[in-house]
Design an enzyme around this catalytic site. Structure first.
Site, PDB file in Angstrom:
ATOM      1  N   GLU A 179       0.860  -1.316   0.025  1.00  0.00           N
ATOM      2  CA  GLU A 179       0.001  -0.041   0.215  1.00  0.00           C
ATOM      3  C   GLU A 179       0.827   1.114  -0.195  1.00  0.00           C
ATOM      4  O   GLU A 179       0.589   2.088   0.866  1.00  0.00           O
ATOM      5  CB  GLU A 179      -0.967   0.040   1.189  1.00  0.00           C
ATOM      6  CG  GLU A 179      -1.824  -1.273   1.273  1.00  0.00           C
ATOM      7  CD  GLU A 179      -2.711  -1.178   2.766  1.00  0.00           C
ATOM      8  OE1 GLU A 179      -2.829  -0.270   3.443  1.00  0.00           O
ATOM      9  OE2 GLU A 179      -3.342  -2.483   2.573  1.00  0.00           O
TER      10      GLU A 179
ATOM     11  N   ASN B  36       2.177  -5.343  -3.298  1.00  0.00           N
ATOM     12  CA  ASN B  36       0.429  -5.489  -2.965  1.00  0.00           C
ATOM     13  C   ASN B  36      -0.074  -4.277  -2.371  1.00  0.00           C
ATOM     14  O   ASN B  36       0.478  -3.315  -1.817  1.00  0.00           O
ATOM     15  CB  ASN B  36       0.852  -6.461  -1.527  1.00  0.00           C
ATOM     16  CG  ASN B  36      -0.586  -7.135  -1.243  1.00  0.00           C
ATOM     17  OD1 ASN B  36      -1.230  -7.686  -2.389  1.00  0.00           O
ATOM     18  ND2 ASN B  36      -1.096  -7.012  -0.104  1.00  0.00           N
TER      19      ASN B  36
ATOM     20  N   HIS C 231     -10.532  -6.166  -1.978  1.00  0.00           N
ATOM     21  CA  HIS C 231     -11.593  -5.766  -0.915  1.00  0.00           C
ATOM     22  C   HIS C 231     -12.685  -5.001  -1.807  1.00  0.00           C
ATOM     23  O   HIS C 231     -12.690  -3.886  -1.986  1.00  0.00           O
ATOM     24  CB  HIS C 231     -11.013  -5.054   0.016  1.00  0.00           C
ATOM     25  CG  HIS C 231     -10.041  -5.816   0.922  1.00  0.00           C
ATOM     26  ND1 HIS C 231     -10.306  -6.670   1.898  1.00  0.00           N
ATOM     27  CD2 HIS C 231      -8.593  -5.127   0.941  1.00  0.00           C
ATOM     28  CE1 HIS C 231      -9.113  -7.167   2.065  1.00  0.00           C
ATOM     29  NE2 HIS C 231      -7.896  -6.192   1.879  1.00  0.00           N
TER      30      HIS C 231
ATOM     31  N   GLU D 129      -6.289 -10.512  -1.033  1.00  0.00           N
ATOM     32  CA  GLU D 129      -7.168 -10.388   0.277  1.00  0.00           C
ATOM     33  C   GLU D 129      -8.660 -10.454   0.017  1.00  0.00           C
ATOM     34  O   GLU D 129      -9.277  -9.386   0.117  1.00  0.00           O
ATOM     35  CB  GLU D 129      -6.797  -9.169   0.844  1.00  0.00           C
ATOM     36  CG  GLU D 129      -5.030  -9.152   0.977  1.00  0.00           C
ATOM     37  CD  GLU D 129      -4.697  -7.766   1.929  1.00  0.00           C
ATOM     38  OE1 GLU D 129      -5.480  -6.883   2.338  1.00  0.00           O
ATOM     39  OE2 GLU D 129      -3.457  -7.727   2.018  1.00  0.00           O
TER      40      GLU D 129
ATOM     41  N   ASP E 279     -12.286 -10.168  -0.361  1.00  0.00           N
ATOM     42  CA  ASP E 279     -13.591 -10.264   0.497  1.00  0.00           C
ATOM     43  C   ASP E 279     -14.578  -9.372  -0.151  1.00  0.00           C
ATOM     44  O   ASP E 279     -14.161  -8.201  -0.950  1.00  0.00           O
ATOM     45  CB  ASP E 279     -13.527  -9.880   1.825  1.00  0.00           C
ATOM     46  CG  ASP E 279     -12.647  -8.687   2.314  1.00  0.00           C
ATOM     47  OD1 ASP E 279     -12.418  -7.829   1.431  1.00  0.00           O
ATOM     48  OD2 ASP E 279     -12.035  -8.411   3.172  1.00  0.00           O
TER      49      ASP E 279
HETATM   50  O1  9MR Z   1      -7.359  -7.663   8.443  1.00  0.00           O
HETATM   51  C1  9MR Z   1      -6.299  -6.946   9.185  1.00  0.00           C
HETATM   52  C2  9MR Z   1      -7.131  -6.662  10.362  1.00  0.00           C
HETATM   53  O2  9MR Z   1      -7.194  -7.897  11.331  1.00  0.00           O
HETATM   54  C3  9MR Z   1      -6.142  -5.431  11.007  1.00  0.00           C
HETATM   55  O3  9MR Z   1      -6.788  -5.098  12.176  1.00  0.00           O
HETATM   56  C4  9MR Z   1      -5.970  -4.557   9.979  1.00  0.00           C
HETATM   57  C5  9MR Z   1      -5.042  -3.389  10.594  1.00  0.00           C
HETATM   58  O4  9MR Z   1      -4.658  -2.484   9.866  1.00  0.00           O
HETATM   59  O5  9MR Z   1      -5.220  -5.212   8.719  1.00  0.00           O
HETATM   60  C6  9MR Z   1      -6.083  -6.022   8.214  1.00  0.00           C
HETATM   61  O6  9MR Z   1      -5.548  -6.367   7.095  1.00  0.00           O
HETATM   62  C7  9MR Z   1      -5.296  -5.610   6.239  1.00  0.00           C
HETATM   63  C8  9MR Z   1      -3.908  -6.147   5.367  1.00  0.00           C
HETATM   64  O7  9MR Z   1      -3.001  -6.365   6.429  1.00  0.00           O
HETATM   65  C9  9MR Z   1      -3.697  -5.169   4.547  1.00  0.00           C
HETATM   66  N1  9MR Z   1      -4.575  -4.781   3.383  1.00  0.00           N
HETATM   67  C10 9MR Z   1      -5.963  -4.475   4.023  1.00  0.00           C
HETATM   68  C11 9MR Z   1      -6.280  -5.359   5.097  1.00  0.00           C
HETATM   69  C12 9MR Z   1      -7.623  -5.072   5.701  1.00  0.00           C
HETATM   70  O8  9MR Z   1      -7.657  -3.654   6.488  1.00  0.00           O
END
Ligand code: 9MR
Length: 687
Positions: free
Chosen positions: A191, A234, A271, A299, A301
């Site tokens: 990101e 990513n 997402h 990722e 969803d």
């Molecule tokens: O799913 C993850 C969640 O449990 C955490 O609280 C969060 C914190 O930033 O990160 C989420 O995963 C993220 C991933 O690492 C990167 N892309 C976005 C995802 C969803 O926020």
């Protein structure tokens, strides 16, 4: 079909029943052929054995595919994000290990987890995920080495470029080194780009202190630390090809490839909202792949888990050769970071949602094969095939057909009935409309020879590459032929048994040993036969020994004489661990009809399917006759099979049954009754 030579004996037995008044249905005696003799007033026929379905259910379940298994058929993985804290949850672990072939630590490999204080590395939860994945032979995606989020304050507050560079490189090297050989692909940088129209890098501590080159630096450091791991960039909101962010990432990857900066893959987090991927998602994936990198959905969803949106996402990946895998961002809705949107493939209880089925079938899974219905309805043609007497064959009836479709033609064998006895005839034709015009080849002119031959069954033995014709001669006999098209190619009859098996002698009473039928599974060949006295017999030999060695004859099913009379067919149901038994019965109206049973094992017991007069397999009460009700008997015949081999496989749907019927007004000499062949087609088929 009864043997001619026993006719007198059988007629005597029926007459004696009539004489003692056991039969309640009045039929004009002179017009009653012994094949249509009325049976005792209907008692619901008894089931031969108790129902048994659990083995079938289990076998069918075992055949069902999983996300990971199905993705593997195209060389891809299907993964999920996992949380170390949930690995002990048995519902979670069961789904994880059954469905997924790759895992990504949802949080455990992030900087705040692995290096919460400078130089103080902590790998406990990440190690647990890594070792479980290794034990289950699941791939491991490493997520993530450099990200502005979930970054400890001590890093975010560094102002000095040399310090930050050292800290970043040390973090990458230490973490990548820890999972060397275990992580298949690393999200090296996550990101880094801003959303919105500018398409510029996000002002993270790395960008601000190290400048735009931090991404290249991170990839070079990661390559040095673990040269074998795939190195990915990513991001999210990079799915729409027209977005500025997508284009910026694309330009970066193109530049890296051009300059030899080590990058192997691009992850699309995906997402999505309820609408799913953008229409140009495939273009995006394909365009990145064309730069010479793998692409992955990392990722996935989708709000409300819209099934079509999941299917579209999966199909997009499948449409791009270098899209090597898909990861869902969690297992159950209750595990999701978007819990309120229920965006995953399993509900909170671990039940597969419609999106699961959509994803699975988008991966190419075939729907589990439909099973047989519990009741049948048919429409019948008029008579399609009748006798074609010639000077030497004063044939009165065609009976007991067996049929295969081979080389674009139906090949039908049938008994011929005439005053001089029974023999066999063969004809072939392209479709049913031409059946009446087909030439009749009388097989008494071949090595099969003259004399009593009746009730044929034809199939192709794939091991021996020979067609078999099984028929009754008093014994159970067979002939073989390398070419079904050549009527003169049949060998002289050979017997399957030295003589009638003892158990048949003991149980046949005043019946007849008739209607031999062979079917094989992968290990054994079974021969079924009837006795016109309520018994279905089964003998067996091995596939290797066939046609020799039939023995161990047992009663496979029994009922009262007329409820389990003769003309049994046994088939394998296509795509199911299931066999179908049809047996001809004589109904309370004195007319012939078929009952049906199923089993999971040819040597097992049979459970009723449609096995009563009220719910028959095929009887005048579940058959319509658009061209006129030309028969009341649905008698000895054969299903049209799905294959011609020794497995006798039939489809579960849209069944067709070639049967013998006769003018209800006909009567007189049994051997001269006007049996004709006609086709039933199943209606209301559920698939
Ligand atoms: O799913 C993850 C969640 O449990 C955490 O609280 C969060 C914190 O930033 O990160 C989420 O995963 C993220 C991933 O690492 C990167 N892309 C976005 C995802 C969803 O926020």
């Amino acid at each position: 079909m009864k043997p001619l030579k026993r006719l007198g004996r059988r007629r005597a037995s029926i007459l004696s029943l009539l004489a003692v008044g056991a039969l309640a249905i009045p039929v004009a005696a002179s017009a009653v052929p012994d094949d249509t003799v009325p049976a005792p007033a209907p008692k619901a026929p008894r089931a031969p054995q108790a129902p048994k379905t659990s083995a079938a259910d289990a076998a069918d379940a075992a055949q069902e595919s999983t996300l990971g298994g199905q993705a593997a058929t195209s060389g891809r993985y299907f993964g999920t994000a996992v949380a170390a804290g949930r690995l002990g949850d048995s519902t979670y672990a069961t789904i994880l290990n059954r469905e997924f072939t790759s895992v990504t630590a949802e949080n455990e490999m992030k900087w705040d987890a692995t290096e919460p204080a400078r130089g103080a590395f902590a790998f406990g939860p990440a190690d647990r995920i890594a070792s479980q994945a290794a034990a289950r032979k699941q791939r491991l995606r490493g997520h993530t080495l450099v990200w502005h989020s979930q970054l400890p304050a001590w890093v975010a507050s560094i102002k000095d470029a040399n310090t930050l560079r050292g800290v970043m490189n040390n973090h990458i090297s230490t973490v990548a080194n820890r999972y060397k050989g275990k992580v298949y692909a690393w999200d090296v940088v996550n990101e880094a780009f801003e959303d919105g129209p500018g398409g510029q890098l996000r002002p993270s501590v790395f960008q601000k202190v190290l400048g735009n080159g931090f991404i290249e630096q991170a990839f070079r450091t990661a390559r040095a630390a673990d040269p074998k791991a795939k190195l990915c960039y990513n991001d999210y909101n990079t799915d729409d090809w027209t977005h500025a962010k997508t284009q910026s990432v694309y330009r970066m990857v193109r530049d890296f490839k051009k300059r030899g900066v080590p990058i192997d893959c691009v992850g699309f987090q995906s997402h999505f909202g309820a609408e799913g991927p953008p229409a140009n998602y495939r273009t995006t994936l394909a365009s990145f792949a064309a730069l010479g990198v793998d692409v992955q959905i990392t990722e996935l969803d989708i709000a409300q888990a819209a099934p079509t949106a999941y299917a579209e996402s999966v199909k997009a990946c499948l449409s791009v050769a270098r899209c090597t895998g898909i990861t869902a961002w969690g297992i159950r809705d209750s595990d999701s970071w978007r819990v309120k949107e229920s965006p995953l493939l399993f509900d909170g209880r671990g039940k597969q949602k419609p999106a699961y089925q959509a994803a699975l079938s988008a991966l190419g899974a075939k729907k589990p094969a439909a099973g047989l219905p519990a009741s049948f309805r048919w429409t019948s043609s008029g008579p399609l095939i009748g006798p074609k007497p010639d000077a030497a064959h004063k044939v009165a009836a065609l009976k007991d057909p067996t049929v295969v479709r081979h080389d674009g033609k139906y090949h039908v064998f049938a008994s011929t009935a005439s005053k001089s006895g029974y023999n066999l005839v063969y004809l072939n034709f392209k479709d049913w409309s031409q059946a009446g015009k087909a030439t009749h080849h009388y097989l008494d002119r071949t090595a099969i020879g003259t004399g009593y031959r009746a009730a044929p069954q034809v199939f192709y033995n794939t091991q021996q590459r020979l067609w078999y014709l099984v028929y009754q001669t008093g014994n159970a006999s067979y002939s073989t032929n390398p070419d079904i098209n050549d009527p003169s190619g049949w060998s002289a009859p050979r017997h399957f048994y030295p003589s009638m098996p003892e158990i048949i002698k003991q149980n046949m009473g005043k019946g007849n040993w008739v209607d031999m039928w062979v079917i094989c599974d992968t290990a054994n060949c079974y021969q079924f036969s009837s006795d016109d006295n309520g018994h279905l017999y089964r003998s067996q030999t091995t596939v290797g020994q066939f046609p020799k060695g039939f023995g161990s004859t047992v009663i496979a099913a029994k009922d009262s004489k007329f409820a389990m009379f003769e003309a049994s067919n046994v088939y394998k149901v296509q795509g199911r661990n299931q066999y179908l038994l049809l047996v001809e019965a004589i109904g309370s109206d004195g007319r012939r009809y078929f009952r049906s049973w199923t089993t999971n094992s040819l040597a097992g017991s049979w459970s009723p399917l449609a096995a009563t007069e009220g719910n028959p397999f095929a009887r005048s009460n579940n058959v319509t006759f658009p061209a006129g009700a030309w028969t009341k008997d649905i008698s000895h015949g054969e299903l049209i099979r799905a294959s011609n081999d020794q497995t006798l496989t039939v489809p579960a749907c849209n069944l067709e049954y070639l049967y013998q019927g006769q003018d209800p007004k006909a009567g007189g000499d049994y051997d001269l009754l006007p049996w004709r062949l006609s086709l039933l087609k199943q209606t209301h088929s559920t698939c």
